[in-house]
Design a protein around this motif. Structure first.
Motif, PDB file in Angstrom:
ATOM      1  N   GLY A  44       0.829  -1.032  -0.159  1.00  0.00           N
ATOM      2  CA  GLY A  44      -0.010   0.004  -0.108  1.00  0.00           C
ATOM      3  C   GLY A  44       0.748   1.337   0.055  1.00  0.00           C
ATOM      4  N   LYS A  45       2.148   1.258   0.319  1.00  0.00           N
ATOM      5  CA  LYS A  45       3.266   2.407  -0.035  1.00  0.00           C
ATOM      6  C   LYS A  45       3.619   2.479  -1.208  1.00  0.00           C
ATOM      7  N   THR A  46       3.929   3.819  -1.607  1.00  0.00           N
ATOM      8  CA  THR A  46       4.644   4.075  -3.034  1.00  0.00           C
ATOM      9  C   THR A  46       5.736   4.926  -2.931  1.00  0.00           C
ATOM     10  N   ILE A  47       6.672   4.198  -3.874  1.00  0.00           N
ATOM     11  CA  ILE A  47       8.239   4.701  -3.742  1.00  0.00           C
ATOM     12  C   ILE A  47       8.162   5.269  -5.277  1.00  0.00           C
ATOM     13  N   ILE A  48       8.856   6.473  -5.334  1.00  0.00           N
ATOM     14  CA  ILE A  48       9.226   7.136  -6.800  1.00  0.00           C
ATOM     15  C   ILE A  48      10.606   7.218  -6.711  1.00  0.00           C
ATOM     16  N   ASN A  49      11.235   6.758  -7.790  1.00  0.00           N
ATOM     17  CA  ASN A  49      12.778   6.652  -7.752  1.00  0.00           C
ATOM     18  C   ASN A  49      13.113   7.697  -8.999  1.00  0.00           C
ATOM     19  N   LEU A  50      13.527   8.946  -8.648  1.00  0.00           N
ATOM     20  CA  LEU A  50      13.833   9.916  -9.674  1.00  0.00           C
ATOM     21  C   LEU A  50      15.457  10.161  -9.708  1.00  0.00           C
ATOM     22  N   PHE A  51      15.997   9.548 -10.736  1.00  0.00           N
ATOM     23  CA  PHE A  51      17.562   9.615 -11.106  1.00  0.00           C
ATOM     24  C   PHE A  51      17.683  10.444 -12.399  1.00  0.00           C
ATOM     25  N   PHE A  52      18.634  11.727 -12.039  1.00  0.00           N
ATOM     26  CA  PHE A  52      19.062  12.496 -12.888  1.00  0.00           C
ATOM     27  C   PHE A  52      20.546  12.020 -13.452  1.00  0.00           C
ATOM     28  N   LEU A  89      13.516  21.799 -11.584  1.00  0.00           N
ATOM     29  CA  LEU A  89      13.560  20.558 -10.263  1.00  0.00           C
ATOM     30  C   LEU A  89      12.514  20.592  -9.412  1.00  0.00           C
ATOM     31  N   LEU A  90      12.297  22.121  -8.872  1.00  0.00           N
ATOM     32  CA  LEU A  90      11.350  22.310  -7.811  1.00  0.00           C
ATOM     33  C   LEU A  90       9.788  21.779  -8.170  1.00  0.00           C
ATOM     34  N   ASP A  91       9.522  22.242  -9.572  1.00  0.00           N
ATOM     35  CA  ASP A  91       8.421  21.915 -10.215  1.00  0.00           C
ATOM     36  C   ASP A  91       8.147  20.539 -10.212  1.00  0.00           C
ATOM     37  N   THR A  92       9.026  19.713 -10.857  1.00  0.00           N
ATOM     38  CA  THR A  92       8.948  18.304 -10.959  1.00  0.00           C
ATOM     39  C   THR A  92       8.711  17.483  -9.680  1.00  0.00           C
ATOM     40  N   GLY A  93       9.669  17.982  -8.514  1.00  0.00           N
ATOM     41  CA  GLY A  93       9.170  17.470  -7.162  1.00  0.00           C
ATOM     42  C   GLY A  93       7.955  17.846  -6.547  1.00  0.00           C
ATOM     43  N   GLN A  94       7.382  18.741  -6.982  1.00  0.00           N
ATOM     44  CA  GLN A  94       5.979  19.176  -6.274  1.00  0.00           C
ATOM     45  C   GLN A  94       4.942  18.504  -7.201  1.00  0.00           C
ATOM     46  N   THR A  95       5.175  18.300  -8.296  1.00  0.00           N
ATOM     47  CA  THR A  95       4.150  17.580  -9.329  1.00  0.00           C
ATOM     48  C   THR A  95       4.317  16.111  -8.871  1.00  0.00           C
ATOM     49  N   LEU A  96       5.307  15.495  -8.466  1.00  0.00           N
ATOM     50  CA  LEU A  96       5.495  13.980  -7.963  1.00  0.00           C
ATOM     51  C   LEU A  96       4.865  14.244  -6.515  1.00  0.00           C
ATOM     52  N   ALA A  97       4.977  14.920  -5.690  1.00  0.00           N
ATOM     53  CA  ALA A  97       4.688  14.720  -4.302  1.00  0.00           C
ATOM     54  C   ALA A  97       3.279  15.241  -4.215  1.00  0.00           C
ATOM     55  N   ALA A  98       2.614  15.770  -5.324  1.00  0.00           N
ATOM     56  CA  ALA A  98       1.087  15.842  -5.203  1.00  0.00           C
ATOM     57  C   ALA A  98       0.348  14.779  -5.582  1.00  0.00           C
ATOM     58  N   MET A  99       0.939  13.845  -6.128  1.00  0.00           N
ATOM     59  CA  MET A  99       0.531  12.559  -6.435  1.00  0.00           C
ATOM     60  C   MET A  99       0.600  11.511  -5.262  1.00  0.00           C
ATOM     61  N   GLN A 100       0.924  12.007  -3.869  1.00  0.00           N
ATOM     62  CA  GLN A 100       0.751  11.528  -2.716  1.00  0.00           C
ATOM     63  C   GLN A 100       1.746  10.078  -2.750  1.00  0.00           C
ATOM     64  N   PRO A 101       3.356  10.144  -3.048  1.00  0.00           N
ATOM     65  CA  PRO A 101       3.858   9.083  -2.724  1.00  0.00           C
ATOM     66  C   PRO A 101       4.449   9.166  -1.478  1.00  0.00           C
ATOM     67  N   PRO A 122       6.459  18.787   2.181  1.00  0.00           N
ATOM     68  CA  PRO A 122       6.353  18.490   3.679  1.00  0.00           C
ATOM     69  C   PRO A 122       5.845  17.287   3.891  1.00  0.00           C
ATOM     70  N   ASN A 123       5.229  16.558   3.062  1.00  0.00           N
ATOM     71  CA  ASN A 123       4.473  15.201   3.190  1.00  0.00           C
ATOM     72  C   ASN A 123       5.041  14.092   2.841  1.00  0.00           C
ATOM     73  N   THR A 124       6.206  14.148   2.019  1.00  0.00           N
ATOM     74  CA  THR A 124       7.053  13.228   1.337  1.00  0.00           C
ATOM     75  C   THR A 124       8.305  13.014   2.018  1.00  0.00           C
ATOM     76  N   LEU A 303      11.408   4.646   7.181  1.00  0.00           N
ATOM     77  CA  LEU A 303      10.724   5.879   6.461  1.00  0.00           C
ATOM     78  C   LEU A 303       9.330   5.740   6.158  1.00  0.00           C
ATOM     79  N   CYS A 304       8.973   4.728   5.710  1.00  0.00           N
ATOM     80  CA  CYS A 304       7.665   4.246   5.333  1.00  0.00           C
ATOM     81  C   CYS A 304       6.710   3.711   6.667  1.00  0.00           C
ATOM     82  N   GLY A 305       7.331   2.957   7.430  1.00  0.00           N
ATOM     83  CA  GLY A 305       6.758   2.390   8.515  1.00  0.00           C
ATOM     84  C   GLY A 305       7.012   2.767   9.833  1.00  0.00           C
TER      85      GLY A 305
END
Length: 332
Positions: A44-52, A89-101, A122-124, A303-305
């Motif tokens: 039920g947890k969601t992890i996003i790996n963002l690699f530049f 980068l900030l917009d990318t981060g905020q976009t992904l965070a808005a998906m609630q990972p 703050p919630n990720t 971090l998740c549990g």
């Protein structure tokens, strides 16, 4: 123990937190060796790996870690992200965070990327998977688990690290960990591959590899990061670099009969390490790769549990693993 919301670097962890993550990683090794490599810990947890930046070991191990703990894992590389279209980068981060990972794992060429984004997300929970030449905390936790398996406790041991120290986030994180855990670091490199004021970390600095070897408990080799060099004058040639700073069988014998060999990868065989050494019984390089999955499982679980209960120091490895998973399930 202080809760762990983010993993920015070894600098932000105290000794208790480091040992907690290493011990939790130790309990997850057994899961990775089962025929069915699956646990419900992060269902039920969601992890996003963002690699530049390019990565084989770190990215794959984070993906495996999440999936083996039953999390939903999404992988995004710079080439497929909206940053290619000019998004910040900030917009990318905020976009992904808005998906609630629950966790965003980031590798980036700029130091402090995760710390910067944390102020806006703050919630990720954020995990630094390597930021420029700054830090690589999960690699050092992986190395500490490898040393735990080999030695039990690194305190009082001597690790001789050789290579491109100036551009190495692994070197910086190890120097920080050594102060917290009580092991010694010997740094070996040509002057052109050393950062300024390296001595402030409390390490011994050598330019002569052979002089640093006696009394070493581990020899830790680093590749030359040619992609980060601003010029081609760091050393005369690959051949001369290998002769002066390459680890071969003769040098390894000089370190002592119980000395082990480590490397964070990727290796450049014939440059910083000879093939017969990389593939020898003293090499723990593939163990580092295996333990990387277990440590990243531990980081994601923490971090998740929330903070798992301290597992008992007695009992079989299977009992310890099941106990750690049950502690995590209880908190979910």
């Amino acid at each position: 123990m202080r809760p762990i919301k983010h993993l920015f670097g070894i600098a932000d962890l105290d000794r208790e937190q480091i040992e907690y993550l290493v011990n939790l990683g130790d309990s997850f090794i057994e899961i990775n060796r089962r025929p069915l490599k699956k646990a419900p810990t992060l269902r039920g947890k969601t992890i996003i790996n963002l690699f530049f930046e390019n990565s084989t070991r770190t990215r794959t191990s984070f993906e495996l870690a999440g999936k083996r703990l039953s999390a939903d894992v999404i992988n995004i590389s710079a080439s497929t992200s909206a940053t290619k279209k000019g998004e910040t980068l900030l917009d990318t981060g905020q976009t992904l965070a808005a998906m609630q990972p629950h966790v965003l794992v980031i590798r980036h060429s700029l130091a402090g990327t995760c710390e910067f984004l944390a102020d806006y997300l703050p919630n990720t929970s954020l995990v630094n998977a390597g930021d420029g030449a700054h830090e690589h905390p999960t690699q050092i936790l992986t190395d500490l688990l490898t040393l735990k398996q080999a030695w039990g406790n690194p305190q009082g041991k001597v690790i001789t690290m050789v290579g491109d120290i100036a551009h190495s986030r692994v070197a910086r994180s190890h120097l920080l960990a050594a102060k917290k855990l009580g092991y010694s670091m010997r740094i070996v490199a040509p002057k052109t591959l050393l950062p300024s004021q390296i001595e402030r970390y409390g390490c011994e600095v050598y330019h002569d590899f052979d002089a640093a070897l006696p009394g070493s408990d581990a020899v830790y080799m680093l590749r030359v990061q040619t992609e980060r060099l601003t010029d081609n004058c760091a050393f005369p040639s690959i051949r001369e670099y290998h002769e002066a700073y390459g680890l071969n069988a003769k040098r390894l014998r000089a370190a002592g009969p119980d000395c082990i060999v480590m490397h964070p990868g990727p290796m450049n065989r014939g440059v910083e390490i000879a093939t017969d050494v990389a593939d020898s019984a003293k090499s723990h390089i593939l163990e580092q790769v295996e333990h990387g999955v277990a440590i990243r499982m531990a980081v994601l679980a923490a971090l998740c549990g929330g903070q798992a209960e301290e597992k008992k120091k007695t009992g079989s490895k299977r009992e310890q693993s099941d106990e750690a998973m049950q502690a995590q399930r209880t908190l979910l």
